[in-house]
Design a protein around this motif. Sequence first.
Motif, PDB file in Angstrom:
ATOM      1  N   MET A   1     -32.246  33.576  33.546  1.00 22.89           N
ATOM      2  CA  MET A   1     -32.327  32.497  34.510  1.00 22.89           C
ATOM      3  C   MET A   1     -32.656  31.218  33.761  1.00 22.89           C
ATOM      4  N   GLU A   2     -31.995  30.134  34.104  1.00 21.65           N
ATOM      5  CA  GLU A   2     -32.242  28.856  33.455  1.00 21.65           C
ATOM      6  C   GLU A   2     -33.527  28.247  33.965  1.00 21.65           C
ATOM      7  N   ALA A   3     -34.242  27.559  33.072  1.00 19.83           N
ATOM      8  CA  ALA A   3     -35.507  26.953  33.455  1.00 19.83           C
ATOM      9  C   ALA A   3     -35.339  25.532  33.948  1.00 19.83           C
ATOM     10  N   LEU A  23     -32.267  30.196  42.409  1.00 20.52           N
ATOM     11  CA  LEU A  23     -32.069  30.900  41.135  1.00 20.52           C
ATOM     12  C   LEU A  23     -32.917  32.170  41.086  1.00 20.52           C
ATOM     13  N   GLY A  24     -34.181  32.065  41.468  1.00 21.16           N
ATOM     14  CA  GLY A  24     -35.082  33.215  41.432  1.00 21.16           C
ATOM     15  C   GLY A  24     -34.630  34.333  42.356  1.00 21.16           C
ATOM     16  N   PHE A  25     -34.160  33.967  43.544  1.00 22.67           N
ATOM     17  CA  PHE A  25     -33.714  34.984  44.500  1.00 22.67           C
ATOM     18  C   PHE A  25     -32.489  35.723  43.975  1.00 22.67           C
ATOM     19  N   VAL A  26     -31.493  35.001  43.474  1.00 22.85           N
ATOM     20  CA  VAL A  26     -30.272  35.665  42.989  1.00 22.85           C
ATOM     21  C   VAL A  26     -30.596  36.532  41.775  1.00 22.85           C
ATOM     22  N   GLN A  27     -31.472  36.052  40.887  1.00 23.33           N
ATOM     23  CA  GLN A  27     -31.865  36.859  39.725  1.00 23.33           C
ATOM     24  C   GLN A  27     -32.531  38.154  40.184  1.00 23.33           C
ATOM     25  N   MET A  28     -33.449  38.060  41.151  1.00 23.27           N
ATOM     26  CA  MET A  28     -34.129  39.248  41.684  1.00 23.27           C
ATOM     27  C   MET A  28     -33.120  40.193  42.331  1.00 23.27           C
ATOM     28  N   LEU A  29     -32.170  39.637  43.074  1.00 24.40           N
ATOM     29  CA  LEU A  29     -31.154  40.444  43.741  1.00 24.40           C
ATOM     30  C   LEU A  29     -30.310  41.212  42.721  1.00 24.40           C
ATOM     31  N   LEU A  30     -29.887  40.528  41.657  1.00 28.47           N
ATOM     32  CA  LEU A  30     -29.086  41.186  40.613  1.00 28.47           C
ATOM     33  C   LEU A  30     -29.873  42.323  39.961  1.00 28.47           C
ATOM     34  N   GLU A  31     -31.172  42.098  39.735  1.00 25.83           N
ATOM     35  CA  GLU A  31     -32.009  43.145  39.140  1.00 25.83           C
ATOM     36  C   GLU A  31     -32.129  44.332  40.086  1.00 25.83           C
ATOM     37  N   LYS A  32     -32.389  44.076  41.374  1.00 24.44           N
ATOM     38  CA  LYS A  32     -32.539  45.154  42.363  1.00 24.44           C
ATOM     39  C   LYS A  32     -31.235  45.927  42.543  1.00 24.44           C
ATOM     40  N   THR A  81     -29.029  30.979  50.680  1.00 30.33           N
ATOM     41  CA  THR A  81     -29.238  29.779  51.491  1.00 30.33           C
ATOM     42  C   THR A  81     -30.442  29.959  52.402  1.00 30.33           C
ATOM     43  N   ARG A  82     -30.544  31.127  53.034  1.00 27.70           N
ATOM     44  CA  ARG A  82     -31.666  31.397  53.950  1.00 27.70           C
ATOM     45  C   ARG A  82     -33.003  31.385  53.208  1.00 27.70           C
ATOM     46  N   VAL A  83     -33.037  31.909  51.999  1.00 26.33           N
ATOM     47  CA  VAL A  83     -34.274  31.982  51.220  1.00 26.33           C
ATOM     48  C   VAL A  83     -34.645  30.609  50.643  1.00 26.33           C
ATOM     49  N   ALA A  84     -33.674  29.863  50.166  1.00 31.38           N
ATOM     50  CA  ALA A  84     -33.949  28.612  49.451  1.00 31.38           C
ATOM     51  C   ALA A  84     -34.370  27.475  50.369  1.00 31.38           C
ATOM     52  N   HIS A  85     -33.825  27.426  51.580  1.00 29.33           N
ATOM     53  CA  HIS A  85     -34.146  26.320  52.492  1.00 29.33           C
ATOM     54  C   HIS A  85     -35.461  26.566  53.207  1.00 29.33           C
ATOM     55  N   LYS A  86     -36.312  25.564  53.168  1.00 31.18           N
ATOM     56  CA  LYS A  86     -37.586  25.617  53.882  1.00 31.18           C
ATOM     57  C   LYS A  86     -37.629  24.458  54.867  1.00 31.18           C
ATOM     58  N   PRO A  87     -38.261  24.650  56.038  1.00 28.09           N
ATOM     59  CA  PRO A  87     -38.346  23.567  57.034  1.00 28.09           C
ATOM     60  C   PRO A  87     -38.992  22.316  56.430  1.00 28.09           C
TER      61      PRO A  87
END
Length: 176
Positions: A1-3, A23-32, A81-87
């Motif tokens: 993952m890029e910093a 980035l963190g979510f997709v990296q975690m998803l790929l690992e899982k 998109t659902r994970v990255a966006h916060k109100p």
Amino acid sequence: MEAGNPSSSGVEEPLDPQTERALGFVQMLLEKMEMDAEVSLAPDDGEGSADEIRLEIEGPDAGRIIGKRGSVLEAIQYLTTRVAHKPGEPRKHIAVDAEGYRARHEDQLADMAKKLARRVAKEGKVITFDPMTARDRRVVHMALKDIQGVRTESHGEGPDRRVQIIPVKGAAAPTA
């Protein structure tokens, strides 16, 4: 993952919170998923905009991540998109691609839409696409927005939403 993003001075710039979450979510998803692939920010090729986060997945398993007709990639993008966006934060558009699949698909779709638009302008008959995703509908609308002699409209609800290419009466022949 890029910093971070390399700036013109070669120094890493910190990422905004939405980009970090994506980035963190997709990296975690790929690992899982136990996929042999990495996610990074897509290089700035002039195609993106300031309010867009473009992620690229590459590696031996990237083809499996695409899925049939891009279905798995589409699901990953939706979840990201659902994970990255916060109100309360300005919403950035998130685009997730694998091995350039989405870019190739969008280019092919835009080319096909332009060919069909020329036919609509010439023959004066409406053409209706099969149902497509919101992103694909946007590709068609954007590809045809400057084509003379036609206009586009979306009709339908949810997964049955379709784009129509409609002739504009009295317009000159298409220029593109």
